[in-house]
Scaffold this motif. Structure first.
Motif, PDB file in Angstrom:
ATOM      1  N   ARG A  16       0.712  -0.897  -0.057  1.00 42.97           N
ATOM      2  CA  ARG A  16       0.406   0.153   0.379  1.00 42.97           C
ATOM      3  C   ARG A  16       0.856   1.366   0.220  1.00 42.97           C
TER       4      ARG A  16
ATOM      5  N   SER B  63     -11.073   8.577   4.303  1.00 45.11           N
ATOM      6  CA  SER B  63     -11.338   6.955   4.915  1.00 45.11           C
ATOM      7  C   SER B  63     -12.403   5.926   4.059  1.00 45.11           C
TER       8      SER B  63
ATOM      9  N   GLN C 118     -11.183  -3.820  -1.754  1.00 46.95           N
ATOM     10  CA  GLN C 118     -10.408  -5.416  -1.645  1.00 46.95           C
ATOM     11  C   GLN C 118      -9.201  -5.487  -2.703  1.00 46.95           C
TER      12      GLN C 118
ATOM     13  N   ASN D 284      -3.973  -3.112   2.654  1.00 46.80           N
ATOM     14  CA  ASN D 284      -5.276  -2.962   3.200  1.00 46.80           C
ATOM     15  C   ASN D 284      -5.616  -1.678   3.232  1.00 46.80           C
ATOM     16  N   TRP D 285      -6.197  -0.908   2.595  1.00 48.68           N
ATOM     17  CA  TRP D 285      -6.637   0.287   2.234  1.00 48.68           C
ATOM     18  C   TRP D 285      -8.118   0.927   3.056  1.00 48.68           C
ATOM     19  N   GLU D 286      -8.845  -0.449   3.368  1.00 50.13           N
ATOM     20  CA  GLU D 286      -9.563   0.023   4.894  1.00 50.13           C
ATOM     21  C   GLU D 286      -9.305   0.130   5.876  1.00 50.13           C
ATOM     22  N   SER D 287      -7.983  -0.351   6.484  1.00 50.28           N
ATOM     23  CA  SER D 287      -8.357   0.360   7.273  1.00 50.28           C
ATOM     24  C   SER D 287      -8.175   0.990   8.207  1.00 50.28           C
ATOM     25  N   SER D 288      -8.163   1.175   9.479  1.00 44.01           N
ATOM     26  CA  SER D 288      -8.872   2.726   9.953  1.00 44.01           C
ATOM     27  C   SER D 288      -7.282   4.167  10.255  1.00 44.01           C
ATOM     28  N   LYS D 289      -6.369   3.349  10.328  1.00 41.74           N
ATOM     29  CA  LYS D 289      -5.317   3.900  10.112  1.00 41.74           C
ATOM     30  C   LYS D 289      -4.142   4.459   8.661  1.00 41.74           C
ATOM     31  N   PHE D 290      -5.467   4.643   7.896  1.00 42.01           N
ATOM     32  CA  PHE D 290      -5.036   5.046   6.177  1.00 42.01           C
ATOM     33  C   PHE D 290      -6.153   5.486   5.209  1.00 42.01           C
TER      34      PHE D 290
END
Length: 382
Positions: A231, A273, A279, A284-290
């Motif tokens: 990512r 976000s 997917q 992981n583009w669905e991470s709350s940290k990204f």
């Protein structure tokens, strides 16, 4: 983090339901039936499976006009040529596949039209890679005929811009019009499961304030699926692509607006976000940290001496937005994008009159009256 991202990355909410020209009534809707997601019945892959079924009886008799070539490897150009070629059997196979696919697309479209969000839809624009072919155009036209034979009063039309450029051009409509007044163009990003495309879109705002004459001046494509990056690696490459385009625009004397419009798969939250639907993107583009918009603002804090603003929205929404200037004769319209899956979005046009937003209808009904009726209906329901 979320609140901070929203403040630093844009002049409007990401994934907003209310945009300068339209209200977005729904997008990325995932309808299901007994066989699974409806979108899977009207995708590029679905057409290839249908084509393969029509080839099967000919293959068994040793008379398959396509030989040993797998159905998913036959190019759209080859199939288009078969439609009008001298080999009547090959032409018949392709026509049969188009007819069956049109029946499937009609079934899926019917299901959308029967939902509350898609009620009273007057026109549907069909985009995506499948549209970029004669067989795609025939399938769209046949679908419209099927629906009209069932008394659905809806037009189905192919998207007018090339599908590769529509997603870039559509992001213009994520920005307020005033941002274009002193600039020649802006940066746009279209992120997909296979490719990331970046471009400089010329607004030609002075010639057409409705952005109907907008075009892609220069673009760059990266097939990230071939490289399988992390990512972080994907974001780094994206930043480089954008910086190269900024340098090219400066060298050409093209004045860029300090705005980047992003088209991305999935459900986009207000803070930038991604809730779900990403997917197929690298990592992981669905991470709350990204947060992609926040990452880009950090890497490109200014464009042309002004603070960078970014707005990101769903890719199906953005592709449909390219058609906004050409949908002004209807009130409610939608988009279906036929690709790996079936993207979808439904819009209601708005126009500004004396400083007030009004609903614009085909019959010229007063928007204020329509809103009063809606409020009365809600009270009655309550």
């Amino acid at each position: 983090m979320a609140e901070e991202s929203g403040l630093t990355t844009g002049i409007a909410h990401h994934g907003a339901a209310r945009l300068p020209s339209v209200d977005i009534d729904s997008f990325n809707v995932e309808l299901k039936d007994d066989e699974g997601f409806l979108g899977d019945r009207a995708s590029k892959g679905a057409f290839r499976k249908i084509l393969d079924r029509w080839r099967k009886p000919l293959r068994q008799s040793g008379e398959d006009p396509f030989g040993d070539e797998p159905s998913d490897k036959i190019s759209k150009k080859t199939l288009d040529a078969m439609l009008v070629g001298d080999d009547t059997e090959a032409s018949a196979v392709v026509h049969s596949a188009i007819e069956e696919f049109a029946q499937e697309l009609a079934y899926v479209t019917r299901r959308f039209l029967n939902t509350k969000a898609w009620a009273k839809t007057e026109r549907i624009v069909v985009g995506g890679g499948f549209r970029d072919s004669r067989l795609g155009e025939l399938a769209i036209a046949r679908t419209e005929i099927i629906l009209k034979s069932e008394d659905f009063k809806v037009d189905m039309v192919p998207i007018r811009f090339h599908p590769d450029e529509a997603g870039l051009i559509g992001t213009l409509h994520l920005a307020p019009s005033w941002i274009f007044e002193a600039h020649d163009g802006m940066l746009a990003v279209d992120i997909g499961g296979t490719n990331i495309r970046c471009g400089v879109v010329e607004t030609r705002w002075k010639k057409a304030p409705d952005l109907s004459k907008a075009s892609v001046w220069k673009s760059d494509l990266w097939r990230h699926a071939d490289d399988e990056p992390t990512r972080e690696g994907a974001v780094k490459r994206l930043v480089k692509m954008l910086k190269d385009l900024i340098a090219a625009a400066e060298a050409e004397g093209l004045k860029l607006a300090p705005f980047i419009g992003i088209s991305c798969p999935g459900v986009i939250n207000e803070d930038g976000s991604i809730e779900k639907g990403a997917q197929n993107l690298p990592g992981n583009w669905e991470s709350s940290k990204f947060n992609l918009p926040a990452s880009l603002v950090e890497a490109i804090p200014q464009i042309g001496g002004h603070d960078t603003a970014i707005v990101m929205h769903n890719d199906g929404v953005a592709q449909g937005l390219a058609e906004v200037p050409f949908m002004q004769d209807v009130a409610r319209w939608g988009v279906l994008t036929i690709g790996t899956g079936l993207g979808n979005a439904r819009y209601t046009n708005r126009r500004k009159d004396n400083g007030k937003d009004e609903k614009k209808t085909r019959n010229g009904d007063d928007g204020e009256k329509s809103e009063k009726k809606a409020k009365k209906a809600k009270k009655a329901d309550a």
